[in-house]
Design a protein around this motif. Sequence first.
Motif, PDB file in Angstrom:
ATOM      1  N   GLY A 112     -24.068  41.818  22.416  1.00  0.00           N
ATOM      2  CA  GLY A 112     -25.016  42.892  22.135  1.00  0.00           C
ATOM      3  C   GLY A 112     -24.782  43.615  20.827  1.00  0.00           C
ATOM      4  N   MET A 113     -23.620  43.398  20.187  1.00  0.00           N
ATOM      5  CA  MET A 113     -23.313  44.069  18.924  1.00  0.00           C
ATOM      6  C   MET A 113     -23.863  43.258  17.757  1.00  0.00           C
ATOM      7  N   LEU A 114     -24.287  43.952  16.705  1.00  0.00           N
ATOM      8  CA  LEU A 114     -24.763  43.348  15.469  1.00  0.00           C
ATOM      9  C   LEU A 114     -24.045  44.004  14.296  1.00  0.00           C
ATOM     10  N   CYS A 115     -23.921  43.282  13.185  1.00  0.00           N
ATOM     11  CA  CYS A 115     -23.386  43.893  11.969  1.00  0.00           C
ATOM     12  C   CYS A 115     -23.982  43.214  10.744  1.00  0.00           C
ATOM     13  N   THR A 116     -23.689  43.733   9.593  1.00  0.00           N
ATOM     14  CA  THR A 116     -24.301  43.236   8.351  1.00  0.00           C
ATOM     15  C   THR A 116     -23.678  41.948   7.834  1.00  0.00           C
ATOM     16  N   VAL A 117     -22.571  41.494   8.413  1.00  0.00           N
ATOM     17  CA  VAL A 117     -21.954  40.247   7.963  1.00  0.00           C
ATOM     18  C   VAL A 117     -22.214  39.110   8.947  1.00  0.00           C
ATOM     19  N   HIS A 137     -31.980  39.664  14.608  1.00  0.00           N
ATOM     20  CA  HIS A 137     -32.899  39.826  15.727  1.00  0.00           C
ATOM     21  C   HIS A 137     -32.081  40.342  16.902  1.00  0.00           C
ATOM     22  N   ARG A 138     -32.748  40.794  17.936  1.00  0.00           N
ATOM     23  CA  ARG A 138     -32.021  41.259  19.113  1.00  0.00           C
ATOM     24  C   ARG A 138     -31.131  40.168  19.692  1.00  0.00           C
ATOM     25  N   GLU A 139     -31.529  38.910  19.515  1.00  0.00           N
ATOM     26  CA  GLU A 139     -30.745  37.796  20.035  1.00  0.00           C
ATOM     27  C   GLU A 139     -29.571  37.445  19.125  1.00  0.00           C
ATOM     28  N   SER A 140     -29.489  38.039  17.944  1.00  0.00           N
ATOM     29  CA  SER A 140     -28.455  37.705  16.952  1.00  0.00           C
ATOM     30  C   SER A 140     -27.227  38.591  17.131  1.00  0.00           C
ATOM     31  N   ASP A 141     -26.567  38.484  18.270  1.00  0.00           N
ATOM     32  CA  ASP A 141     -25.401  39.332  18.509  1.00  0.00           C
ATOM     33  C   ASP A 141     -24.110  38.584  18.178  1.00  0.00           C
ATOM     34  N   CYS A 142     -22.988  39.217  18.425  1.00  0.00           N
ATOM     35  CA  CYS A 142     -21.685  38.634  18.090  1.00  0.00           C
ATOM     36  C   CYS A 142     -21.453  37.280  18.747  1.00  0.00           C
ATOM     37  N   ALA A 174     -16.340  43.715  18.056  1.00  0.00           N
ATOM     38  CA  ALA A 174     -17.257  42.595  18.253  1.00  0.00           C
ATOM     39  C   ALA A 174     -17.362  42.231  19.730  1.00  0.00           C
ATOM     40  N   SER A 175     -18.613  42.218  20.221  1.00  0.00           N
ATOM     41  CA  SER A 175     -18.848  41.874  21.617  1.00  0.00           C
ATOM     42  C   SER A 175     -20.321  41.560  21.823  1.00  0.00           C
TER      43      SER A 175
END
Length: 81
Positions: free
Chosen positions: A69-74, A44-49, A66-67
């Motif tokens: 606002g960033m998201l990734c598949t792991v 989700h938009r709230e699921s950042d680093c 990683a910071s």
Amino acid sequence: MEVKLAECCGNCENHLTGSVCSVQEIVTSENQVCEAYEFRAVLHRESDCLKCSKFQTENCAHPKKASEGMLCTVWQPRAIA
């Protein structure tokens, strides 16, 4: 005591739309569980680093990027107690 996500159908990637299990090929509920459980990562938009359990650890796949606002598949959620 460690708090974890429930390993139930509602959090399993085998639990398809319509509450059907792609492994067992039966209708399931979100509260059931079986040995074929596979965690479903939902971003989700709230699921950042900053909310990732791997942030600033050796398990982070992208430690230099990683910071906030960033998201990734792991991405894995932090346990909140």
